[in-house]
Design a protein around this motif. Sequence first.
Motif, PDB file in Angstrom:
ATOM      1  N   ARG A   2       0.821  -1.152  -0.297  1.00 40.28           N
ATOM      2  CA  ARG A   2      -0.130  -0.227   0.178  1.00 40.28           C
ATOM      3  C   ARG A   2       1.221   0.806  -0.237  1.00 40.28           C
ATOM      4  O   ARG A   2       0.475   2.090  -0.238  1.00 40.28           O
ATOM      5  CB  ARG A   2      -0.949   0.119   1.311  1.00 40.28           C
TER       6      ARG A   2
ATOM      7  N   LEU B 147       2.135   1.996  -3.433  1.00 39.56           N
ATOM      8  CA  LEU B 147       0.945   2.349  -4.468  1.00 39.56           C
ATOM      9  C   LEU B 147       0.890   3.998  -3.998  1.00 39.56           C
ATOM     10  O   LEU B 147       0.502   4.920  -5.068  1.00 39.56           O
ATOM     11  CB  LEU B 147      -0.310   1.734  -4.603  1.00 39.56           C
ATOM     12  N   ASP B 148       1.234   3.812  -2.860  1.00 40.80           N
ATOM     13  CA  ASP B 148       0.669   5.713  -2.690  1.00 40.80           C
ATOM     14  C   ASP B 148       1.571   6.430  -3.239  1.00 40.80           C
ATOM     15  O   ASP B 148       1.503   7.662  -3.578  1.00 40.80           O
ATOM     16  CB  ASP B 148       0.408   5.713  -0.871  1.00 40.80           C
TER      17      ASP B 148
ATOM     18  N   LYS C 128      -1.370   7.518 -10.997  1.00 41.59           N
ATOM     19  CA  LYS C 128      -2.392   6.828 -10.348  1.00 41.59           C
ATOM     20  C   LYS C 128      -3.259   5.683 -11.370  1.00 41.59           C
ATOM     21  O   LYS C 128      -4.352   5.467 -11.032  1.00 41.59           O
ATOM     22  CB  LYS C 128      -3.049   7.062  -9.602  1.00 41.59           C
TER      23      LYS C 128
ATOM     24  N   TYR D  90      -2.966   0.106 -11.700  1.00 49.14           N
ATOM     25  CA  TYR D  90      -2.814   0.628 -10.091  1.00 49.14           C
ATOM     26  C   TYR D  90      -4.227   0.232  -9.353  1.00 49.14           C
ATOM     27  O   TYR D  90      -4.476  -0.097  -7.570  1.00 49.14           O
ATOM     28  CB  TYR D  90      -2.907   2.174  -9.868  1.00 49.14           C
TER      29      TYR D  90
ATOM     30  N   ARG E 215      -4.609  -1.778  -5.563  1.00 48.93           N
ATOM     31  CA  ARG E 215      -5.169  -0.997  -4.460  1.00 48.93           C
ATOM     32  C   ARG E 215      -5.649  -1.897  -3.827  1.00 48.93           C
ATOM     33  O   ARG E 215      -6.048  -1.494  -2.292  1.00 48.93           O
ATOM     34  CB  ARG E 215      -5.050   0.355  -4.999  1.00 48.93           C
TER      35      ARG E 215
ATOM     36  N   THR F 121      -6.363  -3.532   0.039  1.00 43.72           N
ATOM     37  CA  THR F 121      -6.998  -2.990   0.722  1.00 43.72           C
ATOM     38  C   THR F 121      -8.279  -3.506   1.201  1.00 43.72           C
ATOM     39  O   THR F 121      -8.359  -3.669   2.612  1.00 43.72           O
ATOM     40  CB  THR F 121      -8.238  -1.908  -0.486  1.00 43.72           C
TER      41      THR F 121
END
Length: 177
Positions: free
Chosen positions: A81, A84-85, A90, A95, A99, A103
């Motif tokens: 995560r 990805l942040d 994005k 993506y 994500r 999650t």
Amino acid sequence: MLRLPRNCVLTVILLVWCLAMAARPSNAVILEADAVPTCPPGEVFDSGAGQCATDMARVSDADLMANAKRRIDEERFAEARALLDAVSHKNSARYFNYRGFVTRKLGDPEGSLVFYRRALVLDPHYAEAREYLGEAYLMLGRIAEAEEELAQIARICGVQCEPYQELSEALAEAKGR
């Protein structure tokens, strides 16, 4: 004024573009997660430097995505995560699928729905995102919606593809509870 045939002009434009791309600094793109070496927590593999690095801002989005996938494969979801942040651009189905996956795996299946749906807006034929959306629905007890995703997957890639098989098994297990 010199007049060149249209196909000649296009060839020149393509040649100039290719030369411009070749002149850019090397930052090799890693697309396969299994080609990414495992880095310690807080570090990310930078294919341009050929080593693990601590400064994620200097690492390409492609490398961040590949590193995130590697962390997902290793079930290091919080680290995935964070990677990805750090991705700058994005707006890709891949993506949003990743994500959504992290999650969901971090215990928020309801929150993952937003990400999977966004992936499917960008690519309605993304069978893997449909599989994971279906699995999130199952976690939430929404079996009918999971069955609809399974039907969509069948239309996309048939009943022999991995996303169909995986969601089908998860659905059978959920119904058997």
